[in-house]
Design a protein around this motif. Structure first.
Motif, PDB file in Angstrom:
ATOM      1  N   THR A  53       0.817  -1.211   0.000  1.00 35.26           N
ATOM      2  CA  THR A  53       0.000   0.000   0.000  1.00 35.26           C
ATOM      3  C   THR A  53       0.857   1.271   0.000  1.00 35.26           C
ATOM      4  N   LYS A  54       2.159   1.122   0.021  1.00 36.05           N
ATOM      5  CA  LYS A  54       3.048   2.301   0.021  1.00 36.05           C
ATOM      6  C   LYS A  54       3.168   2.878  -1.394  1.00 36.05           C
ATOM      7  N   ALA A  55       3.811   4.031  -1.485  1.00 32.21           N
ATOM      8  CA  ALA A  55       3.872   4.767  -2.748  1.00 32.21           C
ATOM      9  C   ALA A  55       4.513   3.972  -3.879  1.00 32.21           C
ATOM     10  N   GLY A  56       5.571   3.215  -3.603  1.00 32.55           N
ATOM     11  CA  GLY A  56       6.278   2.490  -4.657  1.00 32.55           C
ATOM     12  C   GLY A  56       5.490   1.338  -5.250  1.00 32.55           C
ATOM     13  N   SER A  57       4.487   0.857  -4.523  1.00 36.65           N
ATOM     14  CA  SER A  57       3.710  -0.294  -4.996  1.00 36.65           C
ATOM     15  C   SER A  57       2.462   0.112  -5.755  1.00 36.65           C
ATOM     16  N   LYS A  58       2.164   1.377  -5.778  1.00 29.65           N
ATOM     17  CA  LYS A  58       0.929   1.829  -6.418  1.00 29.65           C
ATOM     18  C   LYS A  58       1.143   2.017  -7.914  1.00 29.65           C
ATOM     19  N   HIS A  59       0.171   1.547  -8.686  1.00 27.86           N
ATOM     20  CA  HIS A  59       0.205   1.740 -10.132  1.00 27.86           C
ATOM     21  C   HIS A  59      -1.049   2.469 -10.551  1.00 27.86           C
ATOM     22  N   GLY A  60      -0.929   3.312 -11.541  1.00 26.27           N
ATOM     23  CA  GLY A  60      -2.095   4.082 -11.992  1.00 26.27           C
ATOM     24  C   GLY A  60      -2.217   5.364 -11.192  1.00 26.27           C
ATOM     25  N   ARG A  61      -2.890   6.344 -11.777  1.00 27.76           N
ATOM     26  CA  ARG A  61      -3.027   7.604 -11.077  1.00 27.76           C
ATOM     27  C   ARG A  61      -4.058   7.497  -9.958  1.00 27.76           C
ATOM     28  N   LYS A  62      -4.183   8.572  -9.217  1.00 24.68           N
ATOM     29  CA  LYS A  62      -5.052   8.596  -8.050  1.00 24.68           C
ATOM     30  C   LYS A  62      -6.486   8.203  -8.400  1.00 24.68           C
ATOM     31  N   GLY A  63      -6.978   8.698  -9.512  1.00 24.19           N
ATOM     32  CA  GLY A  63      -8.346   8.414  -9.935  1.00 24.19           C
ATOM     33  C   GLY A  63      -8.568   6.964 -10.332  1.00 24.19           C
ATOM     34  N   ALA A  64      -7.484   6.244 -10.636  1.00 24.52           N
ATOM     35  CA  ALA A  64      -7.623   4.847 -11.034  1.00 24.52           C
ATOM     36  C   ALA A  64      -7.841   3.957  -9.817  1.00 24.52           C
ATOM     37  N   ARG A  65      -7.298   4.368  -8.686  1.00 25.03           N
ATOM     38  CA  ARG A  65      -7.433   3.571  -7.468  1.00 25.03           C
ATOM     39  C   ARG A  65      -8.795   3.809  -6.820  1.00 25.03           C
ATOM     40  N   MET A  66      -9.229   5.068  -6.777  1.00 23.36           N
ATOM     41  CA  MET A  66     -10.560   5.397  -6.277  1.00 23.36           C
ATOM     42  C   MET A  66     -11.124   6.479  -7.176  1.00 23.36           C
ATOM     43  N   GLY A  67     -12.234   6.186  -7.804  1.00 20.10           N
ATOM     44  CA  GLY A  67     -12.799   7.103  -8.783  1.00 20.10           C
ATOM     45  C   GLY A  67     -13.269   8.417  -8.190  1.00 20.10           C
ATOM     46  N   LYS A  68     -13.430   9.410  -9.050  1.00 17.83           N
ATOM     47  CA  LYS A  68     -13.853  10.739  -8.609  1.00 17.83           C
ATOM     48  C   LYS A  68     -15.230  10.707  -7.974  1.00 17.83           C
ATOM     49  N   LYS A  69     -16.129   9.953  -8.593  1.00 20.49           N
ATOM     50  CA  LYS A  69     -17.502   9.895  -8.087  1.00 20.49           C
ATOM     51  C   LYS A  69     -17.535   9.245  -6.714  1.00 20.49           C
ATOM     52  N   GLU A  70     -16.806   8.151  -6.557  1.00 19.95           N
ATOM     53  CA  GLU A  70     -16.741   7.437  -5.278  1.00 19.95           C
ATOM     54  C   GLU A  70     -16.235   8.359  -4.175  1.00 19.95           C
ATOM     55  N   THR A  71     -15.185   9.125  -4.489  1.00 20.30           N
ATOM     56  CA  THR A  71     -14.601  10.076  -3.538  1.00 20.30           C
ATOM     57  C   THR A  71     -15.625  11.146  -3.170  1.00 20.30           C
ATOM     58  N   TYR A  72     -16.309  11.662  -4.187  1.00 24.31           N
ATOM     59  CA  TYR A  72     -17.310  12.714  -3.981  1.00 24.31           C
ATOM     60  C   TYR A  72     -18.451  12.216  -3.087  1.00 24.31           C
ATOM     61  N   VAL A  73     -18.948  11.019  -3.381  1.00 27.05           N
ATOM     62  CA  VAL A  73     -20.068  10.459  -2.614  1.00 27.05           C
ATOM     63  C   VAL A  73     -19.665  10.267  -1.160  1.00 27.05           C
ATOM     64  N   LYS A  74     -18.462   9.756  -0.936  1.00 28.62           N
ATOM     65  CA  LYS A  74     -17.954   9.528   0.418  1.00 28.62           C
ATOM     66  C   LYS A  74     -17.882  10.843   1.189  1.00 28.62           C
ATOM     67  N   LYS A  75     -17.358  11.852   0.539  1.00 28.35           N
ATOM     68  CA  LYS A  75     -17.201  13.179   1.142  1.00 28.35           C
ATOM     69  C   LYS A  75     -18.554  13.800   1.465  1.00 28.35           C
ATOM     70  N   VAL A  76     -19.469  13.764   0.490  1.00 31.31           N
ATOM     71  CA  VAL A  76     -20.783  14.389   0.660  1.00 31.31           C
ATOM     72  C   VAL A  76     -21.559  13.722   1.789  1.00 31.31           C
ATOM     73  N   ARG A  77     -21.493  12.390   1.853  1.00 32.37           N
ATOM     74  CA  ARG A  77     -22.217  11.677   2.911  1.00 32.37           C
ATOM     75  C   ARG A  77     -21.720  12.071   4.289  1.00 32.37           C
ATOM     76  N   SER A  78     -20.400  12.165   4.459  1.00 31.14           N
ATOM     77  CA  SER A  78     -19.855  12.529   5.768  1.00 31.14           C
ATOM     78  C   SER A  78     -20.210  13.972   6.122  1.00 31.14           C
ATOM     79  N   LEU A  79     -20.190  14.870   5.127  1.00 32.42           N
ATOM     80  CA  LEU A  79     -20.522  16.272   5.375  1.00 32.42           C
ATOM     81  C   LEU A  79     -22.006  16.442   5.713  1.00 32.42           C
TER      82      LEU A  79
END
Length: 141
Positions: A66-92
């Motif tokens: 899970t460290k930086a050297g083992s990650k492949h793909g950009r940030k959006g590939a690991r967790m999509g924009k919509k998923e991030t948005y939904v998570k944020k909105v629900r907590s807010l």
């Protein structure tokens, strides 16, 4: 006989050591049923296979790479924009509900902030708390 009456295996049936004489005197099926209801004859629960070790192994496997050297793909590939948005909105929205229940904000302020959350104007929880504080202060002044 107790196994036949209750319908469980002989290894699951246990006799209370204090009431062995009563159990020995029981000769009818009805006597056995009475002893079961009186908890003089008890039935052990089924013991399943423990999942403890499997869960531990799963956690260890999940933790790997899970460290930086083992990650492949950009940030959006690991967790999509919509998923991030939904998570944020629900907590807010949850935080907004708590603030409303505590009477930190009134209904008008609540909906004003709710719309800001929906429009992605609010960055994070800290930013929302800051907005709630300013709303509270403007109401008191």
């Amino acid at each position: 006989m107790a196994a036949r009456v209750t319908g469980y295996g002989i290894h699951r049936i246990t006799f209370s050591p204090d009431h062995l004489e009563d159990i020995a005197d029981a000769i009818t099926r009805q006597d056995i049923r009475g002893l079961v209801t009186a908890n003089k004859i008890t039935i052990k629960k089924v013991q399943g296979t423990s999942r403890g070790r499997a869960q531990l192994k799963h956690l260890q496997k999940k933790k790997r790479g899970t460290k930086a050297g083992s990650k492949h793909g950009r940030k959006g590939a690991r967790m999509g924009k919509k998923e991030t948005y939904v998570k944020k909105v629900r907590s807010l929205r949850y935080l907004l509900g708590v603030a409303k229940d505590r009477s930190d904000i009134d209904n008008k302020e609540f909906w004003s902030l709710y719309k800001k959350v929906r429009g992605n104007t609010v960055r994070n929880k800290a930013h929302l708390r800051q907005l709630i504080e300013t709303a509270k202060q403007s109401r008191e002044a």
